[in-house]
Design an enzyme around this catalytic site. Structure first.
Site, PDB file in Angstrom:
ATOM      1  CG  HIS A  19      -2.077  -1.400   0.857  1.00  0.00           C
ATOM      2  ND1 HIS A  19      -2.722  -2.027   2.386  1.00  0.00           N
ATOM      3  CD2 HIS A  19      -2.812  -1.886  -0.191  1.00  0.00           C
ATOM      4  CE1 HIS A  19      -3.765  -2.648   1.145  1.00  0.00           C
ATOM      5  NE2 HIS A  19      -3.516  -2.546   0.550  1.00  0.00           N
ATOM      6  CG  HIS A  42      -6.872 -10.645  -7.192  1.00  0.00           C
ATOM      7  ND1 HIS A  42      -6.306 -10.469  -8.536  1.00  0.00           N
ATOM      8  CD2 HIS A  42      -6.830 -11.620  -6.945  1.00  0.00           C
ATOM      9  CE1 HIS A  42      -6.615 -11.652  -9.354  1.00  0.00           C
ATOM     10  NE2 HIS A  42      -7.004 -12.174  -8.359  1.00  0.00           N
ATOM     11  CB  SER A 113      -5.835  -1.717  -2.855  1.00  0.00           C
ATOM     12  OG  SER A 113      -6.707  -3.185  -2.972  1.00  0.00           O
ATOM     13  CD  GLU A 131     -13.637  -9.995  -3.572  1.00  0.00           C
ATOM     14  OE1 GLU A 131     -11.939  -9.609  -3.873  1.00  0.00           O
ATOM     15  OE2 GLU A 131     -13.179 -11.061  -3.573  1.00  0.00           O
ATOM     16  CG  ASP A 156     -11.368 -14.284 -13.284  1.00  0.00           C
ATOM     17  OD1 ASP A 156     -10.600 -15.237 -12.868  1.00  0.00           O
ATOM     18  OD2 ASP A 156     -10.442 -14.403 -14.121  1.00  0.00           O
ATOM     19  N   GLY A 157     -10.640 -11.375 -11.810  1.00  0.00           N
ATOM     20  CA  GLY A 157      -9.106 -10.411 -12.170  1.00  0.00           C
ATOM     21  C   GLY A 157      -8.932 -10.395 -13.379  1.00  0.00           C
ATOM     22  CG  ASP A 177      -3.198  -7.509  -3.476  1.00  0.00           C
ATOM     23  OD1 ASP A 177      -1.889  -8.592  -2.880  1.00  0.00           O
ATOM     24  OD2 ASP A 177      -3.697  -7.268  -2.630  1.00  0.00           O
TER      25      ASP A 177
HETATM   26  C1  LIG Z   1      -5.246 -10.313  -0.831  1.00  0.00           C
HETATM   27  S1  LIG Z   1      -6.762 -10.078  -0.909  1.00  0.00           S
HETATM   28  C2  LIG Z   1      -7.330  -8.251  -2.301  1.00  0.00           C
HETATM   29  C3  LIG Z   1      -6.462  -7.345  -1.049  1.00  0.00           C
HETATM   30  C4  LIG Z   1      -6.721  -5.621  -1.857  1.00  0.00           C
HETATM   31  N1  LIG Z   1      -6.240  -6.042  -2.920  1.00  0.00           N
HETATM   32  C5  LIG Z   1      -6.171  -4.771  -0.749  1.00  0.00           C
HETATM   33  O1  LIG Z   1      -5.173  -4.302  -0.986  1.00  0.00           O
HETATM   34  O2  LIG Z   1      -6.821  -3.792   0.072  1.00  0.00           O
HETATM   35  C6  LIG Z   1      -7.115 -11.017  -2.270  1.00  0.00           C
HETATM   36  C7  LIG Z   1      -9.145 -11.028  -3.279  1.00  0.00           C
HETATM   37  O3  LIG Z   1      -9.294 -11.641  -4.479  1.00  0.00           O
HETATM   38  C8  LIG Z   1     -10.055 -12.008  -4.187  1.00  0.00           C
HETATM   39  N2  LIG Z   1     -10.671 -13.247  -5.520  1.00  0.00           N
HETATM   40  C9  LIG Z   1      -9.766 -14.541  -5.196  1.00  0.00           C
HETATM   41  N3  LIG Z   1      -9.784 -14.764  -6.854  1.00  0.00           N
HETATM   42  C10 LIG Z   1      -9.697 -14.233  -7.749  1.00  0.00           C
HETATM   43  C11 LIG Z   1     -10.421 -13.702  -9.131  1.00  0.00           C
HETATM   44  N4  LIG Z   1     -10.272 -15.027  -9.880  1.00  0.00           N
HETATM   45  N5  LIG Z   1     -10.546 -12.857  -9.405  1.00  0.00           N
HETATM   46  C12 LIG Z   1     -11.133 -11.544  -8.587  1.00  0.00           C
HETATM   47  N6  LIG Z   1     -10.997 -11.849  -7.462  1.00  0.00           N
HETATM   48  C13 LIG Z   1     -10.147 -13.135  -7.316  1.00  0.00           C
HETATM   49  C14 LIG Z   1     -10.392 -12.808  -2.827  1.00  0.00           C
HETATM   50  O4  LIG Z   1     -11.296 -13.056  -2.836  1.00  0.00           O
HETATM   51  C15 LIG Z   1      -9.911 -11.472  -2.570  1.00  0.00           C
HETATM   52  O5  LIG Z   1     -10.629 -10.746  -1.676  1.00  0.00           O
END
Ligand SMILES: C[S@@+](CC[C@H](N)C(=O)[O-])C[C@H]1O[C@@H](n2cnc3c(N)ncnc32)[C@H](O)[C@@H]1O
Length: 295
Positions: A19, A42, A113, A131, A156-157, A177
């Site tokens: 961050h 993500h 984020s 997400e 899907d990200g 992320d």
């Molecule tokens: C490490 S966390 C993100 C934290 C956030 N970026 C932050 O810095 O506050 C990862 C997130 O990705 C989500 N996630 C997992 N696989 C995913 C995908 N294929 N596409 C989008 N989101 C996904 C999870 O549910 C989780 O909430």
């Protein structure tokens, strides 16, 4: 499989490093009047209550944000970021930040984020969030839906990122992320970032990766060594030599394509201070390594 919940880890040393780097890039993007966009593939749930049961269960934030906040002498840009976090209070914003009367909040709070970016957006800037976890998505939707600059997708990200390249606003940042709860995430993340960069070669891309005993990070880094990016590709790692308990991170890494000017020096100063201030599984160091030199 979506088993990861960021509420257990928010504000840990890896979050602080990531961050702070995000904060540096946003400060750089704000230097020009031209609008910018941020794509956060993500996104998580947006913000976190560090007084929650989840946060208390691991206590990780106390060894990261907790120690950094209490220490003196942080580099200027990091101090700015820490002050921003200390002032972050979703309850004061109420409904606008998705605060519900039926929920109980304890605080202190930590912006994820989406809310770090949101607070740095100007009127014409844009934030795209993806997400996939149903509950995290619902929380996030509730928290960001009143901001017209923010576009949220339950998608899907990895494929979502490639599908929306290049963005309409051509200055900006992609933050990827992933939670890496399955090993295939390393490959998926590397492929998606490389394909997206191909379609948007002037964008800045920041990919987070954990340093674990399994060594998957080495493969991930090497898959970027052949990218011919004129802005270069660098890695910044905050890590202890030894691992923690099984499965616990010994460190945290960021791979950045087209970093802003002097970002490497600024982040190294911050990372070195974090290495001396936060608690990792052992004595920690910060390092910067250019995989591809800037032209
Ligand atoms: C490490 S966390 C993100 C934290 C956030 N970026 C932050 O810095 O506050 C990862 C997130 O990705 C989500 N996630 C997992 N696989 C995913 C995908 N294929 N596409 C989008 N989101 C996904 C999870 O549910 C989780 O909430």
């Amino acid at each position: 499989m979506l088993s990861y919940l960021h509420g257990f880890h928010a504000g840990n040393f890896a979050d602080l490093h990531k961050h702070a780097a995000l904060w540096l890039i946003l400060a750089h993007l704000r230097k020009k009047k031209k609008p910018f966009c941020v794509i956060d593939t993500h996104a998580g749930s947006g913000w976190y209550d560090l007084g929650s049961e989840q946060a208390a269960k691991t206590g990780e934030w106390k060894d990261g944000y907790g120690l950094a906040k209490a220490a003196l002498g942080a580099p200027d840009m990091l101090q700015q970021y820490l002050d921003h976090v200390a002032a972050f209070d979703p309850v004061a914003h109420g409904w606008d930040y998705g605060v519900r009367e039926m929920d109980e909040y304890t605080g202190p709070f930590y912006p994820g984020s989406p809310f770090i970016v949101r607070e740095m957006l100007r009127e014409d800037d844009e934030l795209v969030l993806m997400e996939l976890h149903p509950r995290e998505y619902e929380n996030l939707r509730h928290r960001v839906k009143r901001d017209p600059r923010t576009h949220l997708h339950k998608r899907d990200g990895y494929e979502g990122l490639v599908g929306m390249m290049p963005p309409a606003i051509r200055r900006g940042l992609v933050l990827m992320d992933p939670s890496y709860d399955v090993k295939q995430d390393y490959q998926k993340a590397a492929n998606a970032v490389r394909q997206a960069w191909d379609k948007w070669p002037t964008g800045t891309f920041m990919l987070w990766y954990p340093l674990l005993e399994d060594g998957f990070d080495a493969e991930l880094r090497s898959s970027f060594a052949a990218i011919k990016s004129t802005g270069g590709v660098m890695c910044a790692e905050l890590a202890a030599d030894q691992g923690g308990a099984k499965g616990r991170m010994r460190g945290t890494g960021l791979l950045v394509i087209n970093p802003p000017w002097q970002f490497d020096q600024q982040l190294d100063e911050i990372g070195t201070w974090l290495a001396n201030t936060c608690k990792l599984p052992g004595p920690a160091k910060h390092s910067i390594h250019w995989l591809v030199a800037a032209a």
